[in-house]
Design an enzyme around this catalytic site. Structure first.
Site, PDB file in Angstrom:
ATOM      1  N   ASN A 158       0.878  -1.180   0.000  1.00 33.41           N
ATOM      2  CA  ASN A 158       0.000   0.000   0.000  1.00 33.41           C
ATOM      3  C   ASN A 158       0.913   1.228   0.000  1.00 33.41           C
ATOM      4  O   ASN A 158       1.536   1.523   1.009  1.00 33.41           O
ATOM      5  CB  ASN A 158      -0.885  -0.047   1.255  1.00 33.41           C
ATOM      6  CG  ASN A 158      -1.691   1.232   1.446  1.00 33.41           C
ATOM      7  OD1 ASN A 158      -1.763   2.077   0.547  1.00 33.41           O
ATOM      8  ND2 ASN A 158      -2.297   1.372   2.611  1.00 33.41           N
ATOM      9  N   LYS A 160       0.092   4.225  -0.090  1.00 30.34           N
ATOM     10  CA  LYS A 160      -0.539   5.389   0.564  1.00 30.34           C
ATOM     11  C   LYS A 160      -0.354   6.618  -0.321  1.00 30.34           C
ATOM     12  O   LYS A 160      -0.312   6.482  -1.546  1.00 30.34           O
ATOM     13  CB  LYS A 160       0.018   5.571   1.980  1.00 30.34           C
ATOM     14  CG  LYS A 160      -0.077   4.273   2.796  1.00 30.34           C
ATOM     15  CD  LYS A 160       0.179   4.433   4.260  1.00 30.34           C
ATOM     16  CE  LYS A 160       0.013   3.083   4.946  1.00 30.34           C
ATOM     17  NZ  LYS A 160       0.165   3.149   6.397  1.00 30.34           N
ATOM     18  N   HIS A 214      -9.378   1.281   5.332  1.00 26.11           N
ATOM     19  CA  HIS A 214      -8.078   1.442   6.001  1.00 26.11           C
ATOM     20  C   HIS A 214      -8.255   2.354   7.219  1.00 26.11           C
ATOM     21  O   HIS A 214      -9.036   3.302   7.173  1.00 26.11           O
ATOM     22  CB  HIS A 214      -7.056   2.041   5.025  1.00 26.11           C
ATOM     23  CG  HIS A 214      -5.649   1.943   5.550  1.00 26.11           C
ATOM     24  ND1 HIS A 214      -5.169   2.799   6.513  1.00 26.11           N
ATOM     25  CD2 HIS A 214      -4.656   1.070   5.275  1.00 26.11           C
ATOM     26  CE1 HIS A 214      -3.919   2.460   6.801  1.00 26.11           C
ATOM     27  NE2 HIS A 214      -3.594   1.414   6.071  1.00 26.11           N
ATOM     28  N   GLU A 218      -6.528   4.656   8.311  1.00 18.86           N
ATOM     29  CA  GLU A 218      -6.258   6.075   8.038  1.00 18.86           C
ATOM     30  C   GLU A 218      -7.481   6.756   7.440  1.00 18.86           C
ATOM     31  O   GLU A 218      -7.622   7.976   7.532  1.00 18.86           O
ATOM     32  CB  GLU A 218      -5.029   6.193   7.123  1.00 18.86           C
ATOM     33  CG  GLU A 218      -3.747   5.888   7.897  1.00 18.86           C
ATOM     34  CD  GLU A 218      -2.602   5.359   7.064  1.00 18.86           C
ATOM     35  OE1 GLU A 218      -2.636   5.479   5.832  1.00 18.86           O
ATOM     36  OE2 GLU A 218      -1.669   4.785   7.666  1.00 18.86           O
ATOM     37  N   GLU A 238      -5.056  -4.865  10.717  1.00 18.96           N
ATOM     38  CA  GLU A 238      -4.004  -3.858  10.889  1.00 18.96           C
ATOM     39  C   GLU A 238      -4.235  -3.122  12.208  1.00 18.96           C
ATOM     40  O   GLU A 238      -5.005  -2.150  12.259  1.00 18.96           O
ATOM     41  CB  GLU A 238      -4.041  -2.845   9.733  1.00 18.96           C
ATOM     42  CG  GLU A 238      -3.787  -3.468   8.377  1.00 18.96           C
ATOM     43  CD  GLU A 238      -3.215  -2.458   7.395  1.00 18.96           C
ATOM     44  OE1 GLU A 238      -2.132  -2.716   6.871  1.00 18.96           O
ATOM     45  OE2 GLU A 238      -3.834  -1.403   7.181  1.00 18.96           O
ATOM     46  N   GLY A 269       3.070   2.049  10.877  1.00 17.21           N
ATOM     47  CA  GLY A 269       4.084   3.099  10.759  1.00 17.21           C
ATOM     48  C   GLY A 269       4.848   3.376  12.033  1.00 17.21           C
ATOM     49  O   GLY A 269       5.533   4.392  12.148  1.00 17.21           O
ATOM     50  N   SER A 277       3.765  -2.273  10.176  1.00 14.76           N
ATOM     51  CA  SER A 277       5.216  -2.358  10.395  1.00 14.76           C
ATOM     52  C   SER A 277       5.827  -3.682   9.923  1.00 14.76           C
ATOM     53  O   SER A 277       6.791  -4.172  10.521  1.00 14.76           O
ATOM     54  CB  SER A 277       5.578  -2.094  11.867  1.00 14.76           C
ATOM     55  OG  SER A 277       5.268  -0.749  12.205  1.00 14.76           O
TER      56      SER A 277
HETATM   57  P1  13P Z   1       3.314   0.291   7.531  1.00  9.81           P
HETATM   58  O1  13P Z   1       3.756  -1.013   6.908  1.00  9.81           O
HETATM   59  O2  13P Z   1       4.031   1.476   7.004  1.00  9.81           O
HETATM   60  O3  13P Z   1       3.284   0.199   9.028  1.00  9.81           O
HETATM   61  O4  13P Z   1       1.770   0.496   7.068  1.00  9.81           O
HETATM   62  C1  13P Z   1       0.883  -0.539   7.193  1.00  9.81           C
HETATM   63  C2  13P Z   1      -0.363  -0.179   6.483  1.00  9.81           C
HETATM   64  O5  13P Z   1      -1.112   0.685   6.913  1.00  9.81           O
HETATM   65  C3  13P Z   1      -0.663  -0.883   5.230  1.00  9.81           C
HETATM   66  O6  13P Z   1      -1.953  -0.619   4.791  1.00  9.81           O
END
Ligand code: 13P
Length: 247
Positions: A11, A13, A97, A99, A167, A173, A210
């Protein structure tokens, strides 16, 4: 001996300009030279999907979007529909997601509507769920996530291809990951919630948060983990490929 096909999805982002598609090209080249038994996908920003799909055509790398609107078209300034993603060359789309749940106030019902839109357009949805640290510390992680599963998976998913991604918000992150026991416990609970909601569902359940080249093999080896959803480490071909080849 490899047990099963894993689903490894990146992803990106809100990262990536056209020049960064060189990383996706490098993934394509590597997988052509040394194929993997795993499924591999990359979810790009909407602006890159058409270009990425063109450059990855004929390769095993599946192209995905990161979100879609529930409607096929209409007066929704700034939004992108599932049909638009499909036409641009996507076959996958992320829905719900954290976010978007946290930053854009998306509810389980909103996520379910997006999942229906994905199915309508012929996209395979990857439905994200996960608890916050506060919820985990309060001992509510299993309850929160199973409720998200029940609310975010529409009945129309029955018999259709989709994936769920667990997640934990506090692992995204941050460099922190749950213990293998916590991951196994949650994946089993998600599997059960999915079966209760949809019947004998065998959709893959991915872990995300992560994931990196160092911890990928351990996480992919956890009972009930059918793949990973990778954020930061999917931006660099070498890191992403190491994860693809870890499973
Ligand atoms: P990270 O791998 O950067 O922690 O992000 C995970 C994520 O949100 C994937 O959708």
């Amino acid at each position: 001996m490899k047990q099963s096909v894993k689903m490894i999805v990146g992803n990106w982002k809100m990262n990536g300009l056209a020049a960064d598609l060189a990383q996706a090209e490098a993934v394509r080249v590597s997988l052509a030279e040394a194929p993997t038994g795993n499924r591999v996908g990359l979810c790009f920003p909407a602006t890159l999907i058409a270009q990425a799909a063109g450059r990855l055509k004929g390769s095993p790398v599946e192209v995905g979007g990161q979100d879609c609107h529930a409607a096929a078209s209409g007066a929704y300034t700034g939004s992108v529909s599932a049909e638009m993603l499909k036409e641009a060359g996507a076959s996958l789309v992320i829905a719900g997601h954290s976010e978007r749940r946290a930053g854009f106030g998306e509810t389980d019902a909103d996520v379910a509507a997006k999942v229906k839109a994905a199915l309508r357009a012929g996209l395979e949805p990857i439905v994200c769920v996960g608890e916050t640290l506060e919820q985990r510390d309060a001992g509510r992680a299993l309850e929160v996530v199973t409720l998200q599963v029940a609310g975010s998976l529409p009945e129309s998913l029955s018999g259709r291809a989709f994936a769920v991604a667990y997640e934990p918000v506090w692992a995204i992150g941050t460099g922190r990951t749950p213990t293998v026991e916590q991951v196994a416990e949650m994946h089993a609970a998600i599997r059960q919630a999915q079966v209760e909601r949809l019947g004998a569902a065998r959709a893959p359940i991915l872990y995300g948060g992560s994931v990196n080249p160092k911890n990928a093999a351990e996480l992919l080896g956890v009972d009930g983990v059918d793949g990973v959803l990778v954020g930061g480490a999917s931006l660099k071909a070498d890191d992403f490929l190491a994860i693809v080849r870890a499973g």
